[in-house]
Design an enzyme around this catalytic site. Structure first.
Site, short mmCIF file in Angstrom:
data_model
loop_
_atom_site.label_atom_id
_atom_site.label_comp_id
_atom_site.label_asym_id
_atom_site.label_seq_id
_atom_site.Cartn_x
_atom_site.Cartn_y
_atom_site.Cartn_z
N ARG A 159 1.87 -15.78 5.26
CA ARG A 159 3.09 -16.28 4.63
C ARG A 159 3.04 -17.81 4.62
O ARG A 159 2.46 -18.43 5.51
CB ARG A 159 4.32 -15.79 5.38
CG ARG A 159 4.43 -14.27 5.48
CD ARG A 159 5.60 -13.87 6.38
NE ARG A 159 5.73 -12.43 6.49
CZ ARG A 159 5.17 -11.68 7.45
NH1 ARG A 159 4.43 -12.26 8.39
NH2 ARG A 159 5.36 -10.37 7.48
N LYS A 183 6.53 -13.03 12.14
CA LYS A 183 7.90 -12.64 12.43
C LYS A 183 7.99 -12.06 13.84
O LYS A 183 7.09 -11.37 14.30
CB LYS A 183 8.38 -11.61 11.41
CG LYS A 183 8.51 -12.18 9.99
CD LYS A 183 9.04 -11.14 9.03
CE LYS A 183 9.23 -11.74 7.64
NZ LYS A 183 9.75 -10.75 6.66
N HIS A 253 3.72 -16.98 -2.23
CA HIS A 253 3.74 -15.59 -1.78
C HIS A 253 2.92 -14.69 -2.69
O HIS A 253 2.43 -13.64 -2.26
CB HIS A 253 5.18 -15.09 -1.69
CG HIS A 253 5.41 -14.12 -0.58
ND1 HIS A 253 5.29 -14.47 0.76
CD2 HIS A 253 5.74 -12.80 -0.58
CE1 HIS A 253 5.55 -13.42 1.51
NE2 HIS A 253 5.82 -12.39 0.73
N ARG A 256 -0.45 -14.19 -1.35
CA ARG A 256 -0.45 -13.16 -0.29
C ARG A 256 -0.53 -11.77 -0.93
O ARG A 256 -1.32 -10.92 -0.52
CB ARG A 256 0.83 -13.31 0.54
CG ARG A 256 1.08 -12.22 1.58
CD ARG A 256 2.32 -12.61 2.38
NE ARG A 256 2.87 -11.55 3.20
CZ ARG A 256 2.47 -11.27 4.44
NH1 ARG A 256 1.47 -11.96 4.97
NH2 ARG A 256 3.04 -10.31 5.15
N HIS A 279 2.38 -6.90 8.96
CA HIS A 279 3.50 -6.01 8.66
C HIS A 279 3.82 -5.14 9.86
O HIS A 279 2.92 -4.56 10.48
CB HIS A 279 3.16 -5.09 7.48
CG HIS A 279 3.19 -5.78 6.16
ND1 HIS A 279 2.50 -5.32 5.05
CD2 HIS A 279 3.82 -6.91 5.74
CE1 HIS A 279 2.72 -6.13 4.03
NE2 HIS A 279 3.51 -7.09 4.43
N TYR A 288 1.33 -2.13 -1.92
CA TYR A 288 0.18 -2.67 -2.64
C TYR A 288 -0.69 -1.58 -3.23
O TYR A 288 -1.44 -1.82 -4.17
CB TYR A 288 -0.62 -3.60 -1.72
CG TYR A 288 0.20 -4.78 -1.28
CD1 TYR A 288 0.52 -5.79 -2.17
CD2 TYR A 288 0.71 -4.85 0.01
CE1 TYR A 288 1.30 -6.86 -1.78
CE2 TYR A 288 1.49 -5.92 0.41
CZ TYR A 288 1.79 -6.92 -0.49
OH TYR A 288 2.58 -7.97 -0.11
#
Length: 307
Positions: A159, A183, A253, A256, A279, A288
């Site tokens: 990111r 995250k 993004h 990515r 993730h 994806y």
């Protein structure tokens, strides 16, 4: 029981909740502010409706709040986000004894269509990166930086916020890896390709030293004044490179998304891509596979004689 309409009670509740989100769950300050803002929006509504205590907020009150937002032309995405934020809040409130019953247990979440992410084709991605490399040939430090940023984003799928927060000691050019903090403060190490390694070497040799004069700077990527590169500057650079390369206008993004899609198209497994992207859920990574399927369908429709 917890009172929610007086200023003092509201501030105490907000502070406790923000501490839980930031310290207990490790969420970023930006995410904490968003969650607290959603809570304020809910409490403003219930207080205006005559409810004054947290335990008075039931599923009817929550549905009234969502209905008011819908009538105010709030998007379904906003309704879904605020519903999710409210679930998080009441789970915490129930866990800490502020309410006996979680009213969100019977609250349905608005369904939101999730558009497929913007993805560059392999040729377009290569053209953008070749353009970035060519534009850095004159040694301009900012152009060298932008080349390194673009190569690293595409190579790693990180990111943009993760990239901007990396430090010099997060990079291992010998092993061609980059350590990033994602995250929830989760740290992962992602591989780099040789093209990204070459761009980063050029940046550290010919760009970074010309922009940084403060020996205390630890950031891997910096701006024109030598401070840590911010996300806005990085987005501007990617938009500019896309225009110069003559490809679809993209934000960082999209690199990515492109990296993930191209990995899956090349035969990588979902679990590996999930780990690369950081993730938490495999369901997020599975988006994806839909992108790849859509591209395959498009090629089939154009080329197969019995499509």
């Amino acid at each position: 029981m917890t009172e929610v309409c007086s200023r003092e009670a509201r501030e105490a509740l907000r502070d406790d909740y923000a501490t839980h989100l930031g310290v207990g769950r490790g969420l970023s300050p930006h995410t904490v502010r968003a969650y607290v803002s959603d809570l304020d929006h809910l409490l403003d509504h219930v207080c205006a409706s005559g409810l004054t205590r947290l335990d008075q907020i039931d599923v009817t009150a929550l549905r009234s709040w969502l209905s008011a937002m819908a009538q105010g032309n709030r998007s379904r995405a906003t309704l879904a986000r605020r519903t999710a934020a409210t679930r998080t809040f009441f789970a915490w409130a129930a866990h800490t004894g502020r309410v006996d019953v979680d009213p969100t247990a019977r609250l349905a979440s608005p369904r939101v269509a999730r558009p497929l992410p913007t993805v560059l084709g392999r040729d377009a991605a290569a053209r953008l990166l070749d353009t970035a490399s060519a534009s850095a040939a004159d040694g301009d430090p900012l152009r060298v930086r932008d080349w390194a940023v673009a190569e690293t984003l595409y190579a790693t799928g990180v990111r943009i916020g993760e990239l901007c927060n990396t430090d010099l000691d997060d990079l291992d050019l010998k092993e061609l890896t980059l350590r990033v903090t994602g995250k929830g403060d989760k740290v992962r190490v992602v591989p780099l390709g040789r093209p990204a390694g070459d761009a980063l070497e050029a940046w550290l040799d010919h760009g970074w030293p010309r922009l940084v004069s403060d020996p205390g700077v630890t950031a891997l990527f910096v701006g024109a004044r030598g401070g840590r590169l911010d996300q806005r500057q990085a987005r501007t650079a990617i938009h500019r490179l896309a225009a110069e390369a003559g490809v679809h206008d993209i934000a960082p993004h999209a690199l990515r998304h492109s990296a993930a899609t191209h990995l899956l198209e090349g035969g990588s497994d979902l679990r590996s891509v999930q780990e690369l992207l950081g993730h938490a859920s495999l369901n997020t990574t599975q988006r994806y596979t839909h992108v790849s399927a859509e591209r395959l369908r498009s090629a089939f429709d154009l080329a197969h004689p019995r499509a």
